[in-house]
Design an enzyme around this catalytic site. Structure first.
Site, PDB file in Angstrom:
ATOM      1  N   CYS A  96       6.031   4.417  17.314  1.00 48.08           N
ATOM      2  CA  CYS A  96       7.436   4.504  17.686  1.00 48.08           C
ATOM      3  C   CYS A  96       8.154   5.223  16.551  1.00 48.08           C
ATOM      4  CB  CYS A  96       7.987   3.103  17.867  1.00 48.08           C
ATOM      5  SG  CYS A  96       9.585   3.142  18.634  1.00 48.08           S
TER       6      CYS A  96
ATOM      7  N   THR B 111       9.854  -7.721 -12.300  1.00 47.64           N
ATOM      8  CA  THR B 111       9.111  -8.958 -12.589  1.00 47.64           C
ATOM      9  C   THR B 111       8.015  -9.155 -11.549  1.00 47.64           C
ATOM     10  OG1 THR B 111      11.081  -9.881 -13.590  1.00 47.64           O
ATOM     11  CG2 THR B 111       9.381 -11.457 -12.940  1.00 47.64           C
TER      12      THR B 111
ATOM     13  N   GLN C 275      -7.570   0.541   4.518  1.00 48.13           N
ATOM     14  CA  GLN C 275      -8.335  -0.001   5.653  1.00 48.13           C
ATOM     15  C   GLN C 275      -9.787  -0.292   5.291  1.00 48.13           C
ATOM     16  OE1 GLN C 275      -7.245  -1.133   8.477  1.00 48.13           O
ATOM     17  NE2 GLN C 275      -5.160  -0.339   8.415  1.00 48.13           N
TER      18      GLN C 275
ATOM     19  N   GLY D  34       0.832  -1.197   0.000  1.00 45.12           N
ATOM     20  CA  GLY D  34       0.000   0.000   0.000  1.00 45.12           C
ATOM     21  C   GLY D  34       0.868   1.249   0.000  1.00 45.12           C
ATOM     22  N   THR D  35       1.960   1.195   0.740  1.00 48.68           N
ATOM     23  CA  THR D  35       2.861   2.350   0.810  1.00 48.68           C
ATOM     24  C   THR D  35       3.384   2.699  -0.583  1.00 48.68           C
ATOM     25  OG1 THR D  35       3.514   1.727   3.043  1.00 48.68           O
ATOM     26  CG2 THR D  35       5.024   3.183   1.859  1.00 48.68           C
TER      27      THR D  35
ATOM     28  N   SER E  84      -4.195  -2.753  -0.106  1.00 47.16           N
ATOM     29  CA  SER E  84      -3.022  -3.510   0.343  1.00 47.16           C
ATOM     30  C   SER E  84      -3.444  -4.931   0.716  1.00 47.16           C
ATOM     31  CB  SER E  84      -2.414  -2.810   1.558  1.00 47.16           C
ATOM     32  OG  SER E  84      -1.446  -3.637   2.159  1.00 47.16           O
ATOM     33  N   GLY E  85      -2.660  -5.918   0.255  1.00 42.38           N
ATOM     34  CA  GLY E  85      -3.017  -7.320   0.471  1.00 42.38           C
ATOM     35  C   GLY E  85      -3.162  -7.724   1.928  1.00 42.38           C
ATOM     36  N   HIS E  86      -2.221  -7.262   2.763  1.00 39.89           N
ATOM     37  CA  HIS E  86      -2.168  -7.851   4.110  1.00 39.89           C
ATOM     38  C   HIS E  86      -3.194  -7.281   5.080  1.00 39.89           C
ATOM     39  CE1 HIS E  86       0.323  -4.884   6.576  1.00 39.89           C
ATOM     40  NE2 HIS E  86       0.425  -4.383   5.377  1.00 39.89           N
TER      41      HIS E  86
HETATM   42  N1  PLP Z   1      -2.504   3.249   4.389  1.00 39.70           N
HETATM   43  C1  PLP Z   1      -3.150   2.902   5.502  1.00 39.70           C
HETATM   44  C2  PLP Z   1      -4.400   3.621   5.885  1.00 39.70           C
HETATM   45  C3  PLP Z   1      -2.648   1.874   6.305  1.00 39.70           C
HETATM   46  O1  PLP Z   1      -3.289   1.538   7.434  1.00 39.70           O
HETATM   47  C4  PLP Z   1      -1.455   1.232   5.913  1.00 39.70           C
HETATM   48  C5  PLP Z   1      -0.843   0.194   6.781  1.00 39.70           C
HETATM   49  O2  PLP Z   1      -1.028   0.188   7.972  1.00 39.70           O
HETATM   50  C6  PLP Z   1      -0.831   1.622   4.721  1.00 39.70           C
HETATM   51  C7  PLP Z   1      -1.387   2.629   3.985  1.00 39.70           C
HETATM   52  C8  PLP Z   1       0.424   0.974   4.259  1.00 39.70           C
HETATM   53  O3  PLP Z   1       0.179  -0.277   3.640  1.00 39.70           O
HETATM   54  P1  PLP Z   1       1.363  -1.349   3.511  1.00 39.70           P
HETATM   55  O4  PLP Z   1       1.602  -1.898   4.876  1.00 39.70           O
HETATM   56  O5  PLP Z   1       0.861  -2.369   2.539  1.00 39.70           O
HETATM   57  O6  PLP Z   1       2.542  -0.618   2.971  1.00 39.70           O
END
Ligand code: PLP
Length: 387
Positions: free
Chosen positions: A328, A240, A182, A73-74, A202-204
């Site tokens: 942190c 890839t 989220q 996601g980042t 984001s997958g996780h």
């Molecule tokens: N955006 C939001 C609102 C999130 O809560 C998070 C992760 O906590 C992210 C982006 C980042 O996603 P990723 O962990 O896949 O980089």
């Protein structure tokens, strides 16, 4: 580790068994490179194409080619913001909220350091966006706008009115990015109804593995690439493809489409049971954003005069996993920027604990937390000068 009671699904979710099963063949047998022209390559390419269709369907995208797979996601947020800001011939005016995830705030700040004008829209004490300031920021923009607002907040679960925000930005001829990391899997997302130009998942957070994300890029949106050196993802993200994880994300999206309504209803019931139980046993607790529309699974409870870290550690000793409302940062514990932006008193922020339930949380687990929590709070009261 023995089985724990995991109430930290906004941090990460377990991988669904169905997702693991869907990924397995792409780890063992079908390990070809999707760019290869032989049969092994074609098999991998077909799997990536199928996953792309699943992700597209999940968010209502009409064309699977509007989906770009990323490492997280980042990365998707960075690609959306930097990729668009750098591709536009003129400078853009950037608008975002003060409660975004750092994966939006930091690329925005970096662009501001490079000369882009940046406005942070504050939130009210309820966590709701200050729509007057938002309208003013839009009104005062001298250049085309690139706005980024999250669908739902990771700490409080507060939902933003993204449809209204996106419509206002589109009316002004601007571009709208939404961090839906989220919201995805917890609320219905439909890019036909909500006129976003770009949207991140984001997958996780969705029962797929960590290290896979996707960016929706509406057809016609100008966006450069950040990862250069390959022409994958139609030139928008070199490297890839991570075939097993992409397959996992596709499967997780299919599952979410099937289970969304059922999961959301169950999670909301469990969340409310937990929240009401906690408020009954600690009368100085306040729910951050509790009066706003929230994600069904999230409850951020501020325990006045408690140290969040101490509550977390003691719950952990009882096998219960939660988060605090603090982050942190460079070795020191900083109070949450989200709770600070909501003007919540420090004595409450310091005691903030985020509980986030998930697909596999059970009623027994919630009841067990409600049994153990008084032991933790009583012990901490004994140690505190406030009681
Ligand atoms: N955006 C939001 C609102 C999130 O809560 C998070 C992760 O906590 C992210 C982006 C980042 O996603 P990723 O962990 O896949 O980089």
């Amino acid at each position: 580790m023995d089985r724990c009671i995991y109430l930290d699904h906004n941090a990460t979710t377990p991988i669904a068994p169905e997702v693991i099963e869907a990924m397995q063949p792409f780890l063992h047998e079908h390990w070809g490179n999707p760019s290869s022209l032989h049969a092994m390559g074609s098999k991998a390419k077909r799997a990536v194409d199928q996953a792309r269709r699943s992700v597209a369907r999940f968010i209502g995208a009409s064309d699977p080619n509007e989906i770009v797979f990323t490492s997280s996601g980042t990365e998707a947020n960075n690609l959306a913001l930097r990729g668009v800001a750098k591709a536009m011939p003129q400078k853009l005016d950037l608008i975002t909220s003060s409660v975004e995830h750092s994966a939006v705030l930091e690329p925005m700040n970096a662009l501001a350091e490079e000369g882009f004008k940046l406005e942070h829209v504050p939130v009210h004490a309820s966590g709701a966006i200050n729509s007057t300031v938002f309208a003013e920021a839009l009104e005062n923009a001298k250049n085309p706008v690139l706005a980024s607002f999250m669908w739902a907040n990771n700490e409080t679960g507060v939902v933003f009115p993204v449809k209204t925000l996106a419509e206002a930005v589109k009316e002004k001829g601007g571009l709208f990015h939404c961090d839906a990391v989220q919201a995805a899997g917890k609320l219905g997302i439909d890019v036909q109804q909500v006129p976003v130009d770009l949207l991140t998942i984001s997958g996780h957070k969705l029962y797929a593995p960590k290290g896979i994300g996707a960016l929706y890029v509406r057809r016609g949106t100008r966006m450069g690439s950040l990862v250069k050196g390959g022409h994958q993802e139609r030139g928008r993200r070199g490297g890839t493809e991570n075939v097993p994880f992409i397959v996992g994300l596709g499967c997780a999206c299919e599952l979410a489409m099937k289970k969304l309504a059922e999961d959301a209803a169950r999670e909301e019931r469990l969340r409310d049971r937990l929240e009401q139980g906690i408020l009954a046993l600690y009368d100085q607790a306040v729910v951050a954003g509790g009066n706003s529309e929230r994600l069904p699974n999230t409850s951020n409870i501020c325990f006045r005069h408690m140290e969040g870290e101490a509550v977390l550690m003691m719950l952990d000793d009882h096998g219960i996993c939660v988060s605090t409302g603090a982050a942190c940062e460079s070795g020191s514990i900083e109070p949450s920027h989200v709770l600070k932006a909501m003007n919540i008193e420090t004595s409450l922020i310091n005691g903030a604990i985020r509980f986030s339930v998930g697909r596999y949380t059970t009623e027994d687990e919630i009841d067990c937390v409600l049994e153990k929590l008084p032991l933790v709070l009583d012990r901490l009261k004994e140690l505190s000068p406030h009681f």
